[in-house]
Design a protein around this motif. Structure first.
Motif, PDB file in Angstrom:
ATOM      1  N   ASN A  67       8.940  67.301  77.462  1.00  0.00           N
ATOM      2  CA  ASN A  67       8.011  68.007  76.572  1.00  0.00           C
ATOM      3  C   ASN A  67       6.873  67.094  76.122  1.00  0.00           C
ATOM      4  O   ASN A  67       5.709  67.528  76.022  1.00  0.00           O
ATOM      5  N   LEU A  70       4.408  66.740  79.085  1.00  0.00           N
ATOM      6  CA  LEU A  70       3.611  67.956  79.279  1.00  0.00           C
ATOM      7  C   LEU A  70       2.595  68.131  78.153  1.00  0.00           C
ATOM      8  O   LEU A  70       1.472  68.583  78.386  1.00  0.00           O
ATOM      9  N   HIS A  71       2.993  67.745  76.942  1.00  0.00           N
ATOM     10  CA  HIS A  71       2.108  67.918  75.791  1.00  0.00           C
ATOM     11  C   HIS A  71       0.844  67.071  75.916  1.00  0.00           C
ATOM     12  O   HIS A  71      -0.249  67.503  75.508  1.00  0.00           O
ATOM     13  N   GLY A  73      -0.528  66.194  78.707  1.00  0.00           N
ATOM     14  CA  GLY A  73      -1.289  66.572  79.885  1.00  0.00           C
ATOM     15  C   GLY A  73      -0.931  65.829  81.157  1.00  0.00           C
ATOM     16  O   GLY A  73      -1.707  65.820  82.121  1.00  0.00           O
ATOM     17  N   GLN A  75       1.134  65.297  84.698  1.00  0.00           N
ATOM     18  CA  GLN A  75       1.601  66.179  85.754  1.00  0.00           C
ATOM     19  C   GLN A  75       3.015  65.751  86.156  1.00  0.00           C
ATOM     20  O   GLN A  75       3.228  64.587  86.513  1.00  0.00           O
ATOM     21  N   PRO A  88      10.892  74.449  80.851  1.00  0.00           N
ATOM     22  CA  PRO A  88       9.630  74.774  80.168  1.00  0.00           C
ATOM     23  C   PRO A  88       8.641  75.462  81.100  1.00  0.00           C
ATOM     24  O   PRO A  88       8.560  75.141  82.290  1.00  0.00           O
ATOM     25  N   ALA A  89       7.904  76.409  80.560  1.00  0.00           N
ATOM     26  CA  ALA A  89       6.844  77.083  81.320  1.00  0.00           C
ATOM     27  C   ALA A  89       5.553  76.322  81.096  1.00  0.00           C
ATOM     28  O   ALA A  89       5.024  76.292  79.993  1.00  0.00           O
ATOM     29  N   SER A  90       5.059  75.680  82.160  1.00  0.00           N
ATOM     30  CA  SER A  90       3.838  74.886  82.042  1.00  0.00           C
ATOM     31  C   SER A  90       3.176  74.768  83.404  1.00  0.00           C
ATOM     32  O   SER A  90       3.853  74.539  84.411  1.00  0.00           O
ATOM     33  N   ALA A  91       1.860  74.897  83.421  1.00  0.00           N
ATOM     34  CA  ALA A  91       1.113  74.708  84.668  1.00  0.00           C
ATOM     35  C   ALA A  91       1.164  73.257  85.129  1.00  0.00           C
ATOM     36  O   ALA A  91       0.878  72.961  86.289  1.00  0.00           O
ATOM     37  N   SER A  92       1.554  72.342  84.230  1.00  0.00           N
ATOM     38  CA  SER A  92       1.631  70.917  84.569  1.00  0.00           C
ATOM     39  C   SER A  92       2.988  70.517  85.127  1.00  0.00           C
ATOM     40  O   SER A  92       3.188  69.361  85.480  1.00  0.00           O
ATOM     41  N   LEU A  93       3.907  71.472  85.184  1.00  0.00           N
ATOM     42  CA  LEU A  93       5.262  71.185  85.665  1.00  0.00           C
ATOM     43  C   LEU A  93       5.548  71.923  86.961  1.00  0.00           C
ATOM     44  O   LEU A  93       5.425  73.148  87.023  1.00  0.00           O
TER      45      LEU A  93
END
Length: 320
Positions: A67, A70-71, A73, A75, A88-93
């Motif tokens: 977390n 991802l917080h 930024g 990748q 977690p739902a993230s475009a970076s993951l």
């Protein structure tokens, strides 16, 4: 921009990273440790746009570090087969997580790379004691029985090297062993061209295993068996591979190998019966420092006064 490769120090983690970096070379900072050090991502403090690859450690045990990454930024590419919990739902993951009992991280990376370095995937899969899965990977490679055995032994030895209370107890620090192996695109070349390091692993394995095999069972029945090893470096090194050997020799039986720690508590390795690969993670997660997967799990610090409770839960889990 910085790169981090975060990986379990066992055969599966190392062989997964070998495959990935042969295909996608990167000058990354290596973050690893002994087999039981699984909170590795929690040690990484990245900046925006840093790239982090995480292999063979539970997402659930590294949620704080993930977390945080991802917080800010970073990748993240996360590949694993242990209990993950909510991803977690993230475009970076980008994650490849499969908790099936016959899957390991080396297999997931092999699929991701479409078999580009399958020999190393086979080594990692054998090392994770997934013999049937490894035989499936090797099926179309047309290896002789001797070649298959060589890959299996190497996987076992690399896996054995990951166990210990600290890096000083290992024959090779996991990052050091990774760097040694990275020089060889084929595991056969490591075995033949680097005999000194290979023999160091092989001889250590056989010496420690011989000592473990003289241990008398604490509990033994048709469905379960538990063994206690002493507070000694050889015992900590061999606990995982000894658990695997017990499981292979008695596929209808659940096994626990408990190693006495310096604080008087126990380090626990659990293997579900190979003929019914489920229940190990659920058993170990009943205890504060436990975790793992359906077929194989462990407890990092079982209090001595909870030994009886553990044995009762162990027997219940595997039908004794």
């Amino acid at each position: 921009m910085a790169d981090y490769d975060v990986f379990n120090g066992d055969a599966d983690g190392i062989c997964a990273l070998l495959q990935l970096r042969f295909a996608e070379p990167r000058d990354a900072q290596l973050v690893t440790g002994v087999k039981r050090e699984i909170d590795l991502l929690n040690r990484v403090y990245p900046a925006a746009d840093d790239r982090i690859t995480v292999l063979d450690i539970s997402l659930d045990k590294n949620r704080e570090g993930l977390n945080r990454a991802l917080h800010v930024g970073a990748q993240v590419f996360y590949v694993d087969h242990h209990f993950a919990g909510t991803v977690p739902a993230s475009a970076s993951l980008k994650s490849l997580i499969n908790e099936a009992p016959d899957v390991c991280t080396s297999v997931l990376i092999n699929h991701y790379l479409r078999g580009a370095y399958r020999e190393w995937a086979v080594v990692g899969t054998y090392g994770d004691n997934l013999k049937h899965t490894a035989e499936g990977l090797i099926k179309n490679l047309h290896f002789s029985a001797e070649q298959a055995e060589a890959l299996e032994n190497l996987g076992i030895y690399i896996n054995y090297n990951g166990y210990g209370a600290n890096v000083e107890e290992l024959h090779f620090a996991p990052d050091e062993l990774y760097r040694l192996l990275r020089q060889y695109r084929s595991p056969f070349d490591f075995v033949t061209d680097n005999k000194a390091d290979f023999q160091k692993l092989e001889q250590g394995y056989h010496q420690d295993l011989e000592a473990a095999q003289s241990t008398v069972a604490l509990v033994a029945s048709d469905t379960v068996a538990a063994f206690v090893l002493p507070d000694q470096p050889w015992a900590r090194r061999v606990s995982g591979v000894y658990s695997n050997q017990l499981a292979n020799d008695n596929p209808d039986r659940g096994h626990a190998v408990l190693t006495v720690k310096s604080n008087g508590n126990y380090l626990v390795s659990v293997r579900a019966p190979l003929n019914n690969k489920k229940g190990a993670a659920a058993l170990c997660m009943q205890f504060a420092t436990g975790g793992g997967r359906e077929a194989a799990a462990g407890i990092n610090d079982l209090p001595a006064d909870m030994l009886a409770s553990f044995l009762d839960a162990f027997k219940k889990a595997f039908g004794a």
